[in-house]
Design a protein around this motif. Sequence first.
Motif, PDB file in Angstrom:
ATOM      1  N   SER B  14     -38.153  40.503  -1.066  1.00 52.32           N
ATOM      2  CA  SER B  14     -37.765  39.045  -1.576  1.00 52.32           C
ATOM      3  C   SER B  14     -37.196  39.267  -2.870  1.00 52.32           C
ATOM      4  CB  SER B  14     -38.774  38.264  -1.812  1.00 52.32           C
ATOM      5  OG  SER B  14     -40.048  38.735  -2.526  1.00 52.32           O
ATOM      6  N   GLY B  15     -36.785  37.860  -3.531  1.00 58.05           N
ATOM      7  CA  GLY B  15     -36.223  37.931  -4.775  1.00 58.05           C
ATOM      8  C   GLY B  15     -34.651  37.897  -4.851  1.00 58.05           C
ATOM      9  N   LYS B  16     -33.828  38.490  -5.592  1.00 60.71           N
ATOM     10  CA  LYS B  16     -32.421  38.320  -5.459  1.00 60.71           C
ATOM     11  C   LYS B  16     -31.837  38.310  -4.130  1.00 60.71           C
ATOM     12  CE  LYS B  16     -30.580  42.859  -6.318  1.00 60.71           C
ATOM     13  NZ  LYS B  16     -29.817  43.947  -6.916  1.00 60.71           N
ATOM     14  N   THR B  17     -32.240  38.968  -3.058  1.00 57.83           N
ATOM     15  CA  THR B  17     -31.904  39.244  -1.728  1.00 57.83           C
ATOM     16  C   THR B  17     -31.717  37.796  -1.137  1.00 57.83           C
ATOM     17  OG1 THR B  17     -34.158  39.619  -0.975  1.00 57.83           O
ATOM     18  CG2 THR B  17     -32.574  41.523  -1.356  1.00 57.83           C
ATOM     19  N   THR B  18     -32.501  36.836  -1.466  1.00 58.63           N
ATOM     20  CA  THR B  18     -32.471  35.382  -0.786  1.00 58.63           C
ATOM     21  C   THR B  18     -30.851  34.795  -0.938  1.00 58.63           C
ATOM     22  OG1 THR B  18     -34.621  35.327  -1.634  1.00 58.63           O
ATOM     23  CG2 THR B  18     -33.516  33.173  -0.841  1.00 58.63           C
ATOM     24  N   THR B  19     -30.205  34.989  -2.003  1.00 58.92           N
ATOM     25  CA  THR B  19     -28.703  34.778  -2.133  1.00 58.92           C
ATOM     26  C   THR B  19     -28.083  35.471  -1.110  1.00 58.92           C
ATOM     27  OG1 THR B  19     -29.384  34.383  -4.582  1.00 58.92           O
ATOM     28  CG2 THR B  19     -26.948  34.315  -3.927  1.00 58.92           C
ATOM     29  N   ALA B  20     -28.288  36.614  -1.006  1.00 57.93           N
ATOM     30  CA  ALA B  20     -27.633  37.317  -0.258  1.00 57.93           C
ATOM     31  C   ALA B  20     -27.663  36.994   1.378  1.00 57.93           C
ATOM     32  CB  ALA B  20     -27.864  39.107  -0.151  1.00 57.93           C
ATOM     33  N   ASP B  21     -28.853  36.574   1.535  1.00 57.63           N
ATOM     34  CA  ASP B  21     -29.149  36.292   3.077  1.00 57.63           C
ATOM     35  C   ASP B  21     -28.469  34.764   3.282  1.00 57.63           C
ATOM     36  OD1 ASP B  21     -30.628  38.323   3.838  1.00 57.63           O
ATOM     37  OD2 ASP B  21     -32.699  37.381   3.180  1.00 57.63           O
ATOM     38  N   ILE B  44     -17.627  29.799   2.105  1.00 60.06           N
ATOM     39  CA  ILE B  44     -18.960  30.385   2.273  1.00 60.06           C
ATOM     40  C   ILE B  44     -20.002  30.131   1.182  1.00 60.06           C
ATOM     41  CG2 ILE B  44     -20.235  32.587   2.439  1.00 60.06           C
ATOM     42  CD1 ILE B  44     -17.530  33.459   3.789  1.00 60.06           C
ATOM     43  N   ALA B  45     -19.464  30.295  -0.152  1.00 56.51           N
ATOM     44  CA  ALA B  45     -20.442  30.198  -1.252  1.00 56.51           C
ATOM     45  C   ALA B  45     -20.780  28.778  -1.511  1.00 56.51           C
ATOM     46  CB  ALA B  45     -19.746  30.567  -2.590  1.00 56.51           C
ATOM     47  N   GLU B  46     -19.676  27.748  -1.171  1.00 58.77           N
ATOM     48  CA  GLU B  46     -20.211  26.353  -1.298  1.00 58.77           C
ATOM     49  C   GLU B  46     -21.115  25.897  -0.073  1.00 58.77           C
ATOM     50  OE1 GLU B  46     -17.352  22.918  -2.406  1.00 58.77           O
ATOM     51  OE2 GLU B  46     -17.143  23.055  -0.218  1.00 58.77           O
ATOM     52  N   VAL B  50     -24.195  28.433  -3.286  1.00 63.82           N
ATOM     53  CA  VAL B  50     -24.289  29.378  -4.535  1.00 63.82           C
ATOM     54  C   VAL B  50     -23.159  29.586  -5.159  1.00 63.82           C
ATOM     55  CG1 VAL B  50     -26.313  30.553  -3.211  1.00 63.82           C
ATOM     56  CG2 VAL B  50     -23.960  31.554  -3.406  1.00 63.82           C
ATOM     57  N   ASN B  51     -22.805  30.474  -6.196  1.00 61.87           N
ATOM     58  CA  ASN B  51     -21.776  30.435  -7.165  1.00 61.87           C
ATOM     59  C   ASN B  51     -21.114  31.439  -6.441  1.00 61.87           C
ATOM     60  OD1 ASN B  51     -19.869  31.239  -9.190  1.00 61.87           O
ATOM     61  ND2 ASN B  51     -21.020  29.910 -10.583  1.00 61.87           N
ATOM     62  N   ALA B  52     -19.696  31.121  -6.406  1.00 63.71           N
ATOM     63  CA  ALA B  52     -18.896  32.349  -5.655  1.00 63.71           C
ATOM     64  C   ALA B  52     -18.842  33.632  -6.213  1.00 63.71           C
ATOM     65  CB  ALA B  52     -17.338  31.742  -5.706  1.00 63.71           C
ATOM     66  N   ALA B  53     -19.096  33.616  -7.526  1.00 63.46           N
ATOM     67  CA  ALA B  53     -19.106  34.806  -8.466  1.00 63.46           C
ATOM     68  C   ALA B  53     -19.995  35.863  -7.730  1.00 63.46           C
ATOM     69  CB  ALA B  53     -19.349  34.909  -9.775  1.00 63.46           C
ATOM     70  N   VAL B  55     -21.039  36.432  -4.711  1.00 62.38           N
ATOM     71  CA  VAL B  55     -20.399  37.284  -3.550  1.00 62.38           C
ATOM     72  C   VAL B  55     -20.079  38.629  -4.000  1.00 62.38           C
ATOM     73  CG1 VAL B  55     -18.657  37.440  -1.519  1.00 62.38           C
ATOM     74  CG2 VAL B  55     -19.555  35.159  -2.119  1.00 62.38           C
ATOM     75  N   LYS B  56     -19.314  38.574  -5.023  1.00 59.73           N
ATOM     76  CA  LYS B  56     -18.933  39.871  -5.712  1.00 59.73           C
ATOM     77  C   LYS B  56     -20.000  40.797  -6.123  1.00 59.73           C
ATOM     78  CE  LYS B  56     -14.155  40.220  -7.516  1.00 59.73           C
ATOM     79  NZ  LYS B  56     -13.753  39.413  -6.498  1.00 59.73           N
ATOM     80  N   TYR B  57     -20.815  40.125  -6.497  1.00 61.05           N
ATOM     81  CA  TYR B  57     -22.245  40.625  -7.144  1.00 61.05           C
ATOM     82  C   TYR B  57     -23.029  41.459  -5.948  1.00 61.05           C
ATOM     83  CZ  TYR B  57     -26.617  41.591  -8.982  1.00 61.05           C
ATOM     84  OH  TYR B  57     -27.941  41.974  -9.241  1.00 61.05           O
ATOM     85  N   HIS B  58     -23.220  40.563  -4.759  1.00 65.55           N
ATOM     86  CA  HIS B  58     -23.855  41.174  -3.810  1.00 65.55           C
ATOM     87  C   HIS B  58     -23.232  42.079  -2.961  1.00 65.55           C
ATOM     88  CE1 HIS B  58     -27.785  39.127  -4.635  1.00 65.55           C
ATOM     89  NE2 HIS B  58     -27.188  37.951  -4.803  1.00 65.55           N
ATOM     90  N   PHE B  59     -21.953  41.649  -2.634  1.00 64.65           N
ATOM     91  CA  PHE B  59     -20.945  42.403  -1.730  1.00 64.65           C
ATOM     92  C   PHE B  59     -20.068  43.121  -1.774  1.00 64.65           C
ATOM     93  CE2 PHE B  59     -23.381  38.786   0.404  1.00 64.65           C
ATOM     94  CZ  PHE B  59     -24.432  39.550   1.241  1.00 64.65           C
ATOM     95  N   GLY B  60     -19.345  42.969  -3.201  1.00 62.63           N
ATOM     96  CA  GLY B  60     -18.203  43.610  -3.557  1.00 62.63           C
ATOM     97  C   GLY B  60     -16.903  42.692  -3.477  1.00 62.63           C
TER      98      GLY B  60
END
Lengths: 219, 219
Positions: B14-21, B44-46, B50-53, B55-60
């Motif tokens: 859990s934690g920051k992965t929630t955003t990725a999920d 997708i971000a909308e 979550v903030n579109a930025a 996506v880059k952080y989690h998935f490149g």
Amino acid sequence: MPHLSTSVMHRLPSGKTTTADRLLVAAGELMTERNSIDVSLHDIAEKAGVNAALVKYHFGNKDGLMLALLERDAVTEMANLEYLLAQPISPSAKMRLHIAGIIKTYHQFPYMNRLIHYMLHESGGEAADEVSKFFVGPLLDFQRRLLAQGVAAGEFRHVDPVLFYTSLVGACDHLFFSRHSMTRAIGVGPVTDQVCRDYIAHMETLILDGLLRPERAVS
Amino acid sequence: MPHLSTSVMHRLPSGKTTTADRLLVAAGELMTERNSIDVSLHDIAEKAGVNAALVKYHFGNKDGLMLALLERDAVTEMANLEYLLAQPISPSAKMRLHIAGIIKTYHQFPYMNRLIHYMLHESGGEAADEVSKFFVGPLLDFQRRLLAQGVAAGEFRHVDPVLFYTSLVGACDHLFFSRHSMTRAIGVGPVTDQVCRDYIAHMETLILDGLLRPERAVS
């Protein structure tokens, strides 16, 4: 199978069409040699020994040339299918020959499978309509008539021709379309002549007889 | 089938992965709603709130997100296959359920088929390797074991697992991949629930029993 360009050579009036034919032959040979549909108009024209500007004159652009090439091949293939349908052999024997014919054709002309995918999925809607019209429609029509022959002869179960087309063409297509990814995933080799022969034997048995052993299929 | 994201939700810390999920769930839902894999990172971000930025952080990038989505789905599907293989039913019954499962999964998640094609054929080599590794390899391995069970039980003929995989997956895939072009060529409708049920019945009979009528198959 006769050289694919023969029918078009004969079909078209002579004269300026000779250049168009030479360009089609060159395009087919070049894609076969390179095992890729990524060939330039420049290279095609050079191989055909004609000025690159003539491609535009005859075909508009590269997609137009590729479409004409597929149509040339489709005309030959559909003539072969009509010939097969009229043979004095059983529907089962025709179906075996048809299955072998699809796989051999894809193997002999590797660009055909890729071009069809490209035209149907990546080029504009108009090219996709054309490919559907001269490939998908006639092939489905042939299978519809062969299936009817087989049911009438008491050899085949009744199957929906559209669903049968989907399963047979999909299975044949996948050998060529998916082999690249399977090579990566599991280390199988490329589609050699032997793999082709093995797949023909596999598909003939699977489509005609199924996976179940005979004594089970009856029970 | 449980909601596809469940396994990943539980699998990841859990934690920051929630955003990725949330991003994966939003991407899957958006592509399903729009019946297209052509969705923007912004949308997708909308949808994920979550903030579109991020996506880059989690998935490149978008391919990274799509790859993670496919991997999430693959993990669920492969768990289902392991469960199926262990059931106390005949290999033939498992094969029927497997055929139905492939077709139902493609139908329920239309983006999956297109994403796999996109990743294998149009994105870079690395993404294709990944998709091969978590989809093609495990699916082939499952079929290899099921075919062995069937041969051991005296129900199946011996078939080459790689060729069998090619024919079964190709046939199932083609319903979804080719329907668009068939709609154009011959006026068949889209893949509805009814078409899907019909194709499952068609494929079960074709793959298990073959096209020949039983009394002919034995002779």
